[in-house]
Design a protein around this motif. Sequence first.
Motif, PDB file in Angstrom:
ATOM      1  N   GLN A   1       0.875  -1.175   0.000  1.00 51.79           N
ATOM      2  CA  GLN A   1       0.000   0.000   0.000  1.00 51.79           C
ATOM      3  C   GLN A   1       0.909   1.221   0.000  1.00 51.79           C
TER       4      GLN A   1
ATOM      5  N   SER B   1      -3.522  -5.693   4.560  1.00 53.47           N
ATOM      6  CA  SER B   1      -3.734  -4.431   5.265  1.00 53.47           C
ATOM      7  C   SER B   1      -4.144  -3.327   4.300  1.00 53.47           C
ATOM      8  N   ALA B   2      -5.121  -2.511   4.727  1.00 49.32           N
ATOM      9  CA  ALA B   2      -5.550  -1.346   3.942  1.00 49.32           C
ATOM     10  C   ALA B   2      -4.953  -0.064   4.497  1.00 49.32           C
ATOM     11  N   THR B   3      -3.939  -0.192   5.330  1.00 43.57           N
ATOM     12  CA  THR B   3      -3.284   0.967   5.923  1.00 43.57           C
ATOM     13  C   THR B   3      -2.210   1.497   4.979  1.00 43.57           C
ATOM     14  N   ALA B   4      -2.163   2.813   4.819  1.00 40.22           N
ATOM     15  CA  ALA B   4      -1.167   3.424   3.943  1.00 40.22           C
ATOM     16  C   ALA B   4       0.238   3.098   4.419  1.00 40.22           C
ATOM     17  N   ASN B   5       1.130   2.891   3.455  1.00 44.94           N
ATOM     18  CA  ASN B   5       2.556   2.680   3.710  1.00 44.94           C
ATOM     19  C   ASN B   5       2.850   1.374   4.455  1.00 44.94           C
TER      20      ASN B   5
ATOM     21  N   PRO C   1      -4.569   4.406   0.561  1.00 44.61           N
ATOM     22  CA  PRO C   1      -4.736   2.961   0.721  1.00 44.61           C
ATOM     23  C   PRO C   1      -6.033   2.468   0.069  1.00 44.61           C
ATOM     24  N   HIS C   2      -5.992   1.232  -0.377  1.00 45.08           N
ATOM     25  CA  HIS C   2      -7.137   0.615  -1.045  1.00 45.08           C
ATOM     26  C   HIS C   2      -7.403  -0.759  -0.437  1.00 45.08           C
TER      27      HIS C   2
END
Length: 93
Positions: A31, A64-68, A36-37
């Motif tokens: 991501q 995980s849909a969490t950014a980075n 995030p997607h």
Amino acid sequence: SQNIRHTVTENTTVSFSGATDGTIGTMVFIQDISSPHTVTMPASGSTIQYDDAIIALTTTGIVSATANIRTVLHYVVIGTVIYVMGRSTSTIP
């Protein structure tokens, strides 16, 4: 071995076909920091099975849909069934 690396740039639904008996590998989902997607994995069934800790996350929580964040899944194919048996997540440096 068969390793897959995918940078998630939009909501994604994963599907599998043509699994070869004896194949082992790693799936890496990345991501990026900007947006995030959701990644929807196939439901556990006749062609894919998850270990108990992974299946508890639901099909949209496995990646995980969490950014980075990087999600790594380890798998093996036995017969025609893909067994996902390990999951880890880490922050992308």
